[in-house]
Design a protein around this motif. Structure first.
Motif, short mmCIF file in Angstrom:
data_model
loop_
_atom_site.label_atom_id
_atom_site.label_comp_id
_atom_site.label_asym_id
_atom_site.label_seq_id
_atom_site.Cartn_x
_atom_site.Cartn_y
_atom_site.Cartn_z
N GLU A 427 0.83 -1.22 0.00
CA GLU A 427 0.00 0.00 0.00
C GLU A 427 0.86 1.26 0.00
OE1 GLU A 427 -3.11 0.23 -0.49
OE2 GLU A 427 -4.02 -1.68 0.08
N MET A 430 -0.20 5.08 -0.02
CA MET A 430 -0.58 5.79 1.21
C MET A 430 0.60 6.46 1.91
SD MET A 430 -3.12 3.19 3.11
CE MET A 430 -3.46 4.42 4.37
N GLN A 457 -4.53 4.66 -7.18
CA GLN A 457 -5.29 5.05 -5.99
C GLN A 457 -5.09 6.54 -5.73
OE1 GLN A 457 -7.18 3.08 -4.20
NE2 GLN A 457 -6.47 0.99 -4.49
N SER A 460 -1.45 9.90 -0.94
CA SER A 460 -1.46 9.87 0.53
C SER A 460 -2.21 11.06 1.11
CB SER A 460 -0.02 9.89 1.05
OG SER A 460 0.65 11.03 0.57
N HIS A 670 -11.36 9.34 0.89
CA HIS A 670 -9.94 9.58 1.16
C HIS A 670 -9.46 8.80 2.38
CE1 HIS A 670 -10.12 12.99 -1.67
NE2 HIS A 670 -8.81 12.86 -1.72
N GLN A 673 -8.36 4.76 2.42
CA GLN A 673 -7.16 4.21 1.79
C GLN A 673 -6.48 3.19 2.69
OE1 GLN A 673 -5.95 8.45 0.84
NE2 GLN A 673 -4.63 7.30 -0.51
N THR A 699 -10.93 4.34 -6.24
CA THR A 699 -10.44 4.00 -4.89
C THR A 699 -11.56 3.40 -4.05
OG1 THR A 699 -8.77 5.74 -4.97
CG2 THR A 699 -9.38 4.94 -2.79
N ARG A 703 -12.02 -0.80 -2.41
CA ARG A 703 -11.94 -1.05 -0.96
C ARG A 703 -12.80 -2.24 -0.55
NH1 ARG A 703 -7.69 -0.12 -0.04
NH2 ARG A 703 -7.62 -0.12 -2.28
#
Length: 758
Positions: A427, A430, A457, A460, A670, A673, A699, A703
């Motif tokens: 990930e 992020m 995605q 961050s 947001h 993430q 995004t 999830r």
């Protein structure tokens, strides 16, 4: 009007922001309840209060205080009560009694004027006597400071921080340069400092004001994900803030450069202006990335032979790009693996792990959040930790706007590096520039660093665009996985995510097992449908609790924003009950059983994991922006709220810290993430075009593990999927990497050679 004089027996309630207090006062043995604003007060203090006696419908008779005065206790009984109240550390009831027996009504004068004489009392050393005197003087000074700061509209909570920072210097700071508060104290922004400056009489075009305004503008940009601003943008934004012409600020930029508060860097598109710490975070990260980027010399035939055997033993069928990722992992000091859902990132990681495991190498796995680390553990069978935990976060706090660790630090760094031969981070989209820098400091040259993530995605939450900048620099090996594997291709979640990314149409009318669209025409109808899904339909369908199903929305405000949704969802999913304690803070009521999210990094707060008997078996520091938990206890007497986060981490928050939490029945996309949920529910209605974008809906869809439910207007979904606009993020890591690369190539440094691996 009534006047009462006595000592404060108990403070029943206190708002640390505005000083509003409810206390019980003992006046000659009779108890009075006083309510009003007290600048600074503690139990045991003597008070003369003037006010109006009122009859409260619930709490009975109270004195509504209009003015008050702190008094020095005169009679021996009052002096003894004050000293024995705990107001002075180190003095209990027994010692207070001995002091008063020795000095009688002269006790306070002795404390202030001849403190060394306190050592005449049994149990008090000379050192302790001086400490008692210091405390008495400090309390007096602090009370005066609080009253002084209140005149400038500063809250009690902030006033205490200011006094702690400056002590008696605060008077000169406030009168000469209140903008220094914005530099030194978390929680004081430019606007508050500017208000104080206005009251003090500092001019609009003062140097202090303009420099502070410029730095504030840059730090505000950091809060929006930028590491710098173009000079023109900075001057326009600062001019709007300061109400000063941009031309009048240009000369201050040069001064601030000389003072090393900012760095100005000429980029292809103009001049970038950084708050200095962010420039050096990028520059040092670029240098460390380059140092790790070395080549090994393991023969390709040897790698192929071993890879073939692992595939046979594990019954794996890797595509050519996955094999290339394994080959690169073996011979690269730094490797980036990227790809969308269903492209085999997990299988690739598992094969790499198996390859290195057979070599007897030490492998470390980590991810930015607890949830992402947990998913990594489940997918690989190897223990994965958060990056913060792997780097062994320890020590004091890091202010929100500071980049130095100011007490808080990672125990793992260049002097105490990680013990792994291979470090794999998942990930990576992020990871912000702060976390990248901390990670690189702990990885020694010769350790393989493998970074895995989906570059499509959202970037961050913190500053920087790390993964994209690294890939776009062209300086490091990158393997982009593109093949969607058969099992993943059976999922409409995976296939529709790729359709969204490629701008291809998504059939919302298709009957699907895992990608559902429910049409609703109004916000209230959308909310009603979401409640039915979360409470009744989805839990049985995906075999999960309602709390595990996540509502994710594009916006904070509005009819379908986080704030309104959480209020409504709380009433349905965790309604008030006599057996559930609750506490109001600001506009939010927190209740036992509520789902909550940490909304800022707190590096200092302690957590512990307890066994079934409630005994702590592990502990550590740090709760981070985006961590989700459940309120397990609210202790109204101790003013503590306990939240259980992932992995059973129990964290106690004082009521003063509740601003760090918010309800999490609904969260912004947001904030999702790095997390994965059994099912996600996404309301889709109207919203600002800049916000309703393709990578936002991409995004959100990615999830979900088992089911995506979109509720609302199909045209909103289609307009989001078609909207390729991305909010510009000013980040210079790519430029810093390219500069270092160019400089090294210009000097003819050897970038490869024998690494000494295996």
């Amino acid at each position: 009007m009534a006047t009462v004089t006595g000592f404060v027996e108990r403070i029943k309630y206190r708002n640390e922001d505005n000083g509003y207090t409810v206390l019980s006062l003992n006046a000659d043995g009779e108890e009075y309840i006083l309510v009003g604003t007290f600048h600074y007060i503690s139990e045991g203090e003597m008070v003369e209060a003037v006010g109006t006696m009122i009859e409260h419908p619930v709490y009975g008779q109270q004195l509504q205080v209009e003015s008050y005065e702190m008094k020095t206790p005169q009679d021996t009984l009052s002096v003894e009560r004050y000293l024995g109240s705990g107001a002075i550390k180190g003095i209990g009831a027994a010692l207070a009694s001995r002091i008063v027996r020795r000095f009688k009504a002269d006790t306070f004068r002795i404390m202030e004027e001849e403190p060394e004489r306190l050592s005449e009392v049994k149990g008090i050393s000379e050192k302790m006597a001086m400490d008692i005197s210091r405390q008495v003087e400090e309390k007096k000074e602090m009370r005066q400071a609080m009253m002084f700061l209140q005149d400038y509209g500063i809250s009690m909570n902030l006033a205490a921080k200011i006094y702690q920072q400056y002590g008696s210097r605060l008077y000169s700071v406030i009168k000469e340069n209140p903008y220094q508060l914005a530099d030194d104290i978390p929680g004081v922004g430019f606007k508050l400092a500017d208000e104080i400056a206005g009251k003090v009489g500092i001019l609009m075009d003062s140097d202090f004001r303009i420099k502070c305004g410029i730095l504030y503008t840059l730090l505000q940009a950091v809060g929006n994900g930028h590491t710098y601003l173009p000079e023109e943008t900075l001057l326009l934004q600062a001019a709007e803030l300061l109400k000063v012409e941009p031309e009048r600020m240009e000369k201050h930029l040069m001064d601030m450069q000389l003072e090393k508060r900012i760095v100005m860097k000429r980029n292809p598109g103009g001049t970038a202006v950084y708050a200095a710490q962010y420039y050096y975070l990028e520059l040092n990260s670029a240098r460390m990335l380059h140092d790790l980027n070395i080549r090994g010399d393991i023969p390709e035939g040897q790698i192929e032979e071993k890879l073939l055997r692992i595939q046979e033993e594990e019954d794996l069928e890797l595509d050519e790009l996955q094999k290339e990722a394994v080959r690169q992992a073996v011979n690269c000091g730094l490797l980036i693996i990227t790809g969308g859902p269903g492209t085999g990132k997990t299988t690739t990681i598992n094969t790499i792990i198996r390859f290195f495991e057979e070599e007897g190498l030490e492998i470390l796995l980590a991810a930015p959040t607890g949830r992402a680390a947990k998913r990594m553990t489940e997918a690989t069978g190897w223990e994965a930790r958060t990056i913060h935990r792997m780097l062994e976060l320890t020590g004091g706090a890091m202010g929100e706007k500071e980049t130095s660790m100011s007490g808080m630090h990672f125990a793992r760094n260049e002097e105490n590096p990680l013990d792994g031969d291979v470090v794999i981070i998942d990930e990576m989209s992020m990871v912000d520039i702060h976390l990248l820098h901390a990670l690189l400091r702990a990885v020694t040259v010769g350790t393989r660093l493998i970074l895995v993530g989906d570059v499509n995605q959202l970037p961050s939450v913190g500053p920087g665009n790390v993964l994209r900048d690294m890939i776009n620099s062209g300086a490091f090996p990158v393997v982009q996985l593109t093949k969607i594997f058969r099992q993943a291709a059976e999922s409409d979640i995976v296939m529709n995510a790729h359709r969204i990314h490629h701008g291809e149409p998504v059939d919302l009318a298709k009957r699907s097992q895992d990608f559902l669209f429910i049409r609703r025409e109004s916000p209230d109808a959308i909310i009603s449908a979401m409640l039915t899904l979360v409470q009744k339909k989805l839990p049985g369908y995906v075999h999960a609790e309602p709390f595990d199903i996540q509502i994710m929305t594009p916006m904070r405000k509005g009819a379908l924003g986080v704030e309104r949704l959480n209020t409504i969802l709380q009433n349905f999913l965790n309604p008030p009950s006599p057996d559930k304690a609750e506490r109001a803070a600001g506009q939010t009521v927190y209740r036992v059983g509520d789902k909550v999210m940490q909304i800022k990094n707190n590096y200092q707060i302690e957590w512990e994991i307890r066994n079934r008997y409630g005994i702590p078996v592990d502990k550590g520091l740090g709760v981070f922006n985006g961590d989700v938990g459940v309120i397990r206890e609210i202790n109204l007497f101790a003013e503590l709220l306990t939240v259980e986060f992932d992995e059973g981490k129990m964290v106690e928050y004082s009521f003063k810290q509740l601003e760090e939490l918010e309800l999490a029945y609904a969260i912004t996309i947001h904030k999702s993430q790095g997390s994965e949920y059994p099912a996600v529910v996404i309301p889709l209605f109207n919203g600002p075009r800049m916000l309703m974008t393709r990578n936002l809906i991409y995004t959100a869809v990615t999830r979900a593990r088992q089911c995506v439910c979109l509720v609302g207007l199909p045209e909103t979904f289609r307009s989001m999927a078609a909207n390729t606009m991305e909010q510009r993020r000013y980040s210079g890591l790519k430029e810093r990497i390219c500069e270092i690369q160019a400089a090294i190539e210009g000097t003819g440094e050897d970038d490869g050679g024998d690494s000494g691996w295996m």
